[in-house]
Design a protein around this motif. Structure first.
Motif, short mmCIF file in Angstrom:
data_model
loop_
_atom_site.label_atom_id
_atom_site.label_comp_id
_atom_site.label_asym_id
_atom_site.label_seq_id
_atom_site.Cartn_x
_atom_site.Cartn_y
_atom_site.Cartn_z
N ARG A 39 0.95 -1.11 0.04
CA ARG A 39 0.00 0.07 -0.09
C ARG A 39 0.92 1.23 0.05
O ARG A 39 0.55 1.97 -0.66
CB ARG A 39 -0.90 -0.08 1.33
CG ARG A 39 -1.74 1.31 1.50
CD ARG A 39 -2.88 1.33 0.55
NE ARG A 39 -3.70 2.46 0.64
CZ ARG A 39 -4.75 2.80 -0.08
NH1 ARG A 39 -5.04 2.30 -1.25
NH2 ARG A 39 -5.65 3.58 0.32
N GLU A 42 2.37 2.18 -3.18
CA GLU A 42 1.33 2.71 -3.98
C GLU A 42 0.89 4.13 -3.83
O GLU A 42 0.73 4.87 -4.95
CB GLU A 42 -0.12 1.78 -4.00
CG GLU A 42 -1.26 2.51 -4.78
CD GLU A 42 -2.60 2.07 -4.45
OE1 GLU A 42 -2.69 1.09 -3.37
OE2 GLU A 42 -3.73 2.24 -4.79
N LEU A 43 1.12 4.41 -2.60
CA LEU A 43 0.76 5.73 -2.19
C LEU A 43 1.82 6.64 -2.48
O LEU A 43 1.73 7.83 -2.60
CB LEU A 43 0.31 6.05 -0.82
CG LEU A 43 -0.94 5.05 -0.27
CD1 LEU A 43 -1.14 5.37 0.99
CD2 LEU A 43 -2.01 5.43 -1.24
N LEU A 46 1.59 8.01 -6.29
CA LEU A 46 0.26 8.64 -6.62
C LEU A 46 0.42 9.76 -7.46
O LEU A 46 1.71 10.48 -7.39
CB LEU A 46 -0.49 9.06 -5.48
CG LEU A 46 -1.31 8.27 -4.50
CD1 LEU A 46 -1.91 8.57 -3.46
CD2 LEU A 46 -2.23 7.21 -5.63
N ILE A 84 -4.64 5.55 4.45
CA ILE A 84 -5.37 6.36 3.65
C ILE A 84 -4.37 7.51 3.31
O ILE A 84 -3.75 8.20 4.26
CB ILE A 84 -6.37 7.08 4.41
CG1 ILE A 84 -7.42 5.74 4.86
CG2 ILE A 84 -7.40 7.99 3.37
CD1 ILE A 84 -8.05 4.95 3.88
N PRO A 85 -4.14 8.11 2.19
CA PRO A 85 -3.44 9.24 1.94
C PRO A 85 -3.95 10.38 1.96
O PRO A 85 -5.32 10.59 1.93
CB PRO A 85 -3.17 9.14 0.24
CG PRO A 85 -4.43 8.39 -0.18
CD PRO A 85 -4.96 7.40 0.83
#
Lengths: 154, 149
Positions: A39, A42-43, A46, A84-85
């Protein structure tokens, strides 16, 4: 016969198996690590505007700090948190269970706003830098499965 | 009718303000990304993270929104406008309701979004909860709760 040793952080430090007399340095698998690493990767990648406005990717230093925080507050079998970003390179670590909620807003390394909302108990808010001892207790309280429930399920 | 330009500081940055031409009966739209959705068994599945109801931080940081009246006055379809160029969900809130929670609702045009606004104020945990309660889906994300348990 196998002997092993726990380090002060309750990590398995070595395994010695007399049937195969060698030492093995072994780190037990942390349940949460793989999905958190995925995760965070991924963040930090972004695209600008991911939120429909001008949201930025999570800063690498915040992602790295998150791993260090989780390392200090999670047991090996703690379920993975959700991450959560934020829109300014920040992020929030979240657990939501039937026992309550924990939200850790990582604004920057050593700048964390922590919210603990257990069911039927007044919520707690803390501003934290490097000591997450209290948060470790929160995580245990809302994620740990009672031994009786495990035995009953078996 | 285009809004009057917002106030700016010496660096040209828009400063927090309550724009008098954004009326209480108007509506603001808050885009929600799939990245801002959390699992929560207490709501039976998924809910919007509280981080979606926080400001961007920094001296003049607010919570980004789109100004529905201005979008429609410019001849655009608001649903289409807030789902372009990529599809994401969005919430809608009444401006008067938001101001009733001591927030400022202002105008902050951007090069790629001339109908961009911002909400400024104190985004404490209770206030975030109030923003959830003031929100309805405008472009829904299926099976995602706005409210917490």
């Amino acid at each position: 016969m196998t002997e092993s040793s726990l380090s002060s952080s309750n990590r398995l430090f070595y395994v010695y198996d007399q049937s195969n007399p060698r030492y093995f340095v072994k780190e037990p698998t942390q349940l949460w690590y793989g999905s958190v690493e995925s995760r965070l990767n991924e963040l930090v990648n972004l695209e600008n505007g991911w939120d429909g406005y001008h949201g930025k990717a999570v800063l690498f230093e915040n992602a790295y700090f998150t791993i260090r925080v989780l390392d200090s507050i999670c047991r090996n079998d703690t379920p993975s948190p959700q991450i959560i970003p934020g829109v300014s390179g920040d992020l929030q670590i979240e657990w939501h269970t039937l026992k309550g909620d924990i939200e850790l807003h990582v604004v920057a390394p050593n700048e964390v706003y922590a919210l603990y909302s257990p069911i039927d108990v007044q919520e707690s808010e803390l501003t934290l830098t490097s000591d997450f001892t209290e948060v470790a207790g929160w995580v245990k309280a809302i994620t740990e499965t009672p031994i009786a429930a495990v035995a009953a399920a078996a | 009718m285009p809004l009057s330009p917002p106030p700016r500081d010496v660096n040209g940055e828009v400063t927090p303000h309550d724009h008098h031409e954004i009326l209480d009966q108007d509506w603001i739209i808050r885009r929600i990304s799939a990245l801002q959705i959390s699992d929560d068994p207490k709501v039976g599945g998924k809910r919007i993270s509280s981080l979606a109801f926080k400001s961007s931080g920094g001296a003049n940081g607010g919570m980004s929104v789109d100004l529905r009246q201005q979008i429609e006055d410019a001849g655009h379809n608001a649903e289409t406008y807030v789902t372009t160029p990529r599809w994401i969900g969005s919430l809608i809130m009444n401006v008067g309701g938001v101001r009733g929670e001591a927030f400022l609702v202002g105008f902050h045009p951007l090069g790629d979004n001339p109908h961009h606004g911002e909400v400024w104020g104190t985004f404490s945990s209770p206030k975030q909860q109030r923003l959830r309660e003031l929100s309805q889906w405008f472009v829904p994300i299926p099976d995602v709760s706005i409210l917490t348990a």
